[in-house]
Design a protein around this motif. Sequence first.
Motif, mmCIF file in Angstrom:
data_model
loop_
_atom_site.group_PDB
_atom_site.id
_atom_site.type_symbol
_atom_site.label_atom_id
_atom_site.label_comp_id
_atom_site.label_asym_id
_atom_site.label_seq_id
_atom_site.Cartn_x
_atom_site.Cartn_y
_atom_site.Cartn_z
ATOM 1 N N GLY A 17 0.815 -1.201 0.000
ATOM 2 C CA GLY A 17 0.000 0.000 0.000
ATOM 3 C C GLY A 17 0.853 1.258 0.000
ATOM 4 N N PRO A 18 0.234 2.423 0.183
ATOM 5 C CA PRO A 18 0.983 3.683 0.175
ATOM 6 C C PRO A 18 2.110 3.745 1.203
ATOM 7 C CG PRO A 18 -1.371 4.103 -0.038
ATOM 8 C CD PRO A 18 -1.229 2.639 0.262
ATOM 9 N N GLU A 19 2.046 2.889 2.199
ATOM 10 C CA GLU A 19 3.092 2.908 3.240
ATOM 11 C C GLU A 19 4.457 2.468 2.714
ATOM 12 O OE1 GLU A 19 1.481 -1.231 3.119
ATOM 13 O OE2 GLU A 19 0.558 0.775 3.203
ATOM 14 N N VAL A 20 4.534 1.864 1.524
ATOM 15 C CA VAL A 20 5.832 1.435 0.990
ATOM 16 C C VAL A 20 6.530 2.551 0.206
ATOM 17 C CG1 VAL A 20 5.004 -0.945 0.841
ATOM 18 C CG2 VAL A 20 4.971 0.501 -1.212
ATOM 19 N N ILE A 21 5.900 3.703 0.084
ATOM 20 C CA ILE A 21 6.492 4.823 -0.669
ATOM 21 C C ILE A 21 7.609 5.449 0.146
ATOM 22 C CG2 ILE A 21 6.049 7.118 -1.615
ATOM 23 C CD1 ILE A 21 3.209 6.165 -2.287
ATOM 24 N N ARG A 22 8.766 5.615 -0.477
ATOM 25 C CA ARG A 22 9.924 6.214 0.177
ATOM 26 C C ARG A 22 10.524 7.305 -0.704
ATOM 27 N NH1 ARG A 22 7.889 3.689 3.513
ATOM 28 N NH2 ARG A 22 8.708 2.034 4.870
ATOM 29 N N LEU A 23 11.060 8.338 -0.085
ATOM 30 C CA LEU A 23 11.803 9.379 -0.793
ATOM 31 C C LEU A 23 13.283 9.125 -0.563
ATOM 32 C CD1 LEU A 23 11.326 11.999 -2.452
ATOM 33 C CD2 LEU A 23 11.594 13.263 -0.327
ATOM 34 N N GLU A 24 14.063 9.142 -1.644
ATOM 35 C CA GLU A 24 15.489 8.848 -1.530
ATOM 36 C C GLU A 24 16.298 9.771 -2.422
ATOM 37 O OE1 GLU A 24 15.858 4.788 -2.881
ATOM 38 O OE2 GLU A 24 15.956 5.395 -4.985
ATOM 39 N N THR A 25 17.607 9.752 -2.215
ATOM 40 C CA THR A 25 18.540 10.499 -3.056
ATOM 41 C C THR A 25 19.232 9.523 -3.997
ATOM 42 O OG1 THR A 25 18.885 12.164 -1.343
ATOM 43 C CG2 THR A 25 20.559 12.002 -3.065
ATOM 44 N N ALA A 26 19.360 9.910 -5.260
ATOM 45 C CA ALA A 26 19.929 9.011 -6.271
ATOM 46 C C ALA A 26 20.701 9.834 -7.299
ATOM 47 C CB ALA A 26 18.820 8.221 -6.952
ATOM 48 N N PRO A 27 21.586 9.190 -8.073
ATOM 49 C CA PRO A 27 22.299 9.903 -9.138
ATOM 50 C C PRO A 27 21.337 10.390 -10.223
ATOM 51 C CG PRO A 27 23.359 7.803 -8.625
ATOM 52 C CD PRO A 27 22.045 7.788 -7.925
ATOM 53 N N ILE A 28 21.712 11.469 -10.888
ATOM 54 C CA ILE A 28 20.922 11.988 -11.997
ATOM 55 C C ILE A 28 21.011 11.007 -13.175
ATOM 56 C CG2 ILE A 28 20.654 13.907 -13.631
ATOM 57 C CD1 ILE A 28 20.116 14.837 -10.845
ATOM 58 N N PRO A 29 19.881 10.647 -13.799
ATOM 59 C CA PRO A 29 19.961 9.758 -14.974
ATOM 60 C C PRO A 29 20.574 10.480 -16.166
ATOM 61 C CG PRO A 29 17.721 10.549 -14.666
ATOM 62 C CD PRO A 29 18.499 11.023 -13.466
ATOM 63 N N GLN A 30 21.107 9.722 -17.082
ATOM 64 C CA GLN A 30 21.747 10.299 -18.270
ATOM 65 C C GLN A 30 20.936 9.970 -19.521
ATOM 66 O OE1 GLN A 30 24.535 12.285 -17.970
ATOM 67 N NE2 GLN A 30 24.064 11.984 -15.797
ATOM 68 N N PRO A 31 20.688 10.943 -20.396
ATOM 69 C CA PRO A 31 19.926 10.657 -21.615
ATOM 70 C C PRO A 31 20.736 9.827 -22.597
ATOM 71 C CG PRO A 31 20.756 12.907 -21.667
ATOM 72 C CD PRO A 31 21.092 12.360 -20.310
ATOM 73 N N GLY A 32 20.110 8.836 -23.192
ATOM 74 C CA GLY A 32 20.757 8.034 -24.218
ATOM 75 C C GLY A 32 20.484 8.609 -25.597
ATOM 76 N N SER A 33 20.789 7.854 -26.612
ATOM 77 C CA SER A 33 20.563 8.297 -27.981
ATOM 78 C C SER A 33 19.080 8.537 -28.224
ATOM 79 C CB SER A 33 21.075 7.240 -28.955
ATOM 80 O OG SER A 33 20.834 7.619 -30.291
ATOM 81 N N GLY A 34 18.742 9.703 -28.774
ATOM 82 C CA GLY A 34 17.356 10.036 -29.045
ATOM 83 C C GLY A 34 16.560 10.438 -27.829
ATOM 84 N N GLN A 35 17.261 10.709 -26.721
ATOM 85 C CA GLN A 35 16.585 11.068 -25.477
ATOM 86 C C GLN A 35 17.025 12.442 -24.982
ATOM 87 O OE1 GLN A 35 17.633 7.709 -22.934
ATOM 88 N NE2 GLN A 35 15.627 6.784 -23.321
ATOM 89 N N VAL A 36 16.208 12.998 -24.069
ATOM 90 C CA VAL A 36 16.545 14.262 -23.424
ATOM 91 C C VAL A 36 16.424 14.089 -21.914
ATOM 92 C CG1 VAL A 36 15.729 15.608 -25.399
ATOM 93 C CG2 VAL A 36 14.165 15.146 -23.492
ATOM 94 N N LEU A 37 17.108 14.958 -21.184
ATOM 95 C CA LEU A 37 16.980 14.995 -19.724
ATOM 96 C C LEU A 37 16.138 16.200 -19.358
ATOM 97 C CD1 LEU A 37 17.786 13.852 -16.926
ATOM 98 C CD2 LEU A 37 19.748 15.432 -16.972
ATOM 99 N N ILE A 38 15.064 15.976 -18.612
ATOM 100 C CA ILE A 38 14.135 17.027 -18.223
ATOM 101 C C ILE A 38 14.307 17.339 -16.739
ATOM 102 C CG2 ILE A 38 11.702 17.651 -17.968
ATOM 103 C CD1 ILE A 38 11.096 15.799 -20.336
ATOM 104 N N GLU A 39 14.485 18.612 -16.428
ATOM 105 C CA GLU A 39 14.377 19.067 -15.043
ATOM 106 C C GLU A 39 12.880 19.164 -14.757
ATOM 107 O OE1 GLU A 39 16.331 22.565 -12.300
ATOM 108 O OE2 GLU A 39 15.493 23.142 -14.248
ATOM 109 N N VAL A 40 12.379 18.265 -13.934
ATOM 110 C CA VAL A 40 10.938 18.069 -13.800
ATOM 111 C C VAL A 40 10.310 19.182 -12.972
ATOM 112 C CG1 VAL A 40 9.128 16.508 -13.009
ATOM 113 C CG2 VAL A 40 11.208 15.574 -14.046
ATOM 114 N N ALA A 41 9.279 19.786 -13.537
ATOM 115 C CA ALA A 41 8.486 20.762 -12.793
ATOM 116 C C ALA A 41 7.330 20.079 -12.073
ATOM 117 C CB ALA A 41 7.948 21.835 -13.736
ATOM 118 N N ALA A 42 6.699 19.131 -12.754
ATOM 119 C CA ALA A 42 5.549 18.441 -12.175
ATOM 120 C C ALA A 42 5.392 17.077 -12.829
ATOM 121 C CB ALA A 42 4.275 19.268 -12.357
ATOM 122 N N ALA A 43 4.720 16.193 -12.106
ATOM 123 C CA ALA A 43 4.438 14.845 -12.604
ATOM 124 C C ALA A 43 3.007 14.477 -12.251
ATOM 125 C CB ALA A 43 5.402 13.829 -12.004
#
Length: 333
Positions: A17-43
């Motif tokens: 359930g919702p109790e398994v949701i965790r906030l963590e710190t992780a490395p920034i992902p890297q865009p591959g071929s044909g991809q972009v990296l978005i600084e997320v404003a909202a999801a």
Amino acid sequence: MAIPETMRQVRFEGAGGPEVIRLETAPIPQPGSGQVLIEVAAAGVNRPDCLQRAGGYPPPPGATDVPGLEVSGRIVAVGDGVSSLRVGDEVCSLVASGGYAEYCVADEALCLPVPGPLSLLEAAGVPETYFTVYDNVFTRGRLAAGDTLLVHGGSSGIGSTAIQLAKQAGAIVYATAGSPEKCDFCRSLGADVAIDYRSQDFTEEVRRLTRERGVDVILDMVGGPYIARNISVLAIEGRLVQIAFLQSSKVEIDFMPVMLRRLTITGSTLRPRSVALKAEIAEALRRNVWPLLEKGAVRPVIHATFPLEQAREAHELMESSAHQGKIMLEIRK
């Protein structure tokens, strides 16, 4: 642009359930071929996110297990081969996963410009629902002007989108919802009739409203006993489009009405499809729906907004079904 080495993101600590949701710190992902990296404003927060959290809707192979299927924000890096987008562009995008984070990788082909009237927050509520509704109602369901559409769950993010787009296409729209307030909400978006499924039998209402003819297209996310009931109120050559199962996906039905009325039963999932197939939907949206968004004829309806660290509360609201419209995570103002 200066990009930090780490970011905040949401991850599920096992299935549950919702109790398994965790906030963590992780490395920034890297865009591959044909991809972009978005600084997320909202999801956007969507029911498939809750299904993934419960262990029933895993990301496609090779995708991150960070949840989130739609984002908006600013492009801060581009991968090899990207030609149509530049650093600094503001976009919204469908993603296979990874939206609940401060940075997210997206495929160039699935990025669309933020429509002029919309804020970045609102734009993040477009991709998942608009891709889903357009592909299922118009491509698979073949809805056309003059047709009658029945939308179950009309007050949801999917339902509110379907009502608006169908009305713009010249269809007659019936919607079901679970309270008088939600029915009022559906009517405010353009539904010709809203049926309170808690106090009314939608099959009886549809037969009465259509003088026994039935409806041309049904968009359903309930399943279970609704499947046979939906079939019973489809018009000749009608189309039932199944996009989810809040109840069971396994039912026993009589197929004789399907044969006698030449019905079509179809459905789809979006997440497992290839980028190329999703890109076809993106191009159809760019041609046929983006002009409607640009002139304000349709728009996502935001019910509630939470910061990233309150993703658990967002999921609890989603599963309560108390919302009307979209639930959003605002990650950067």
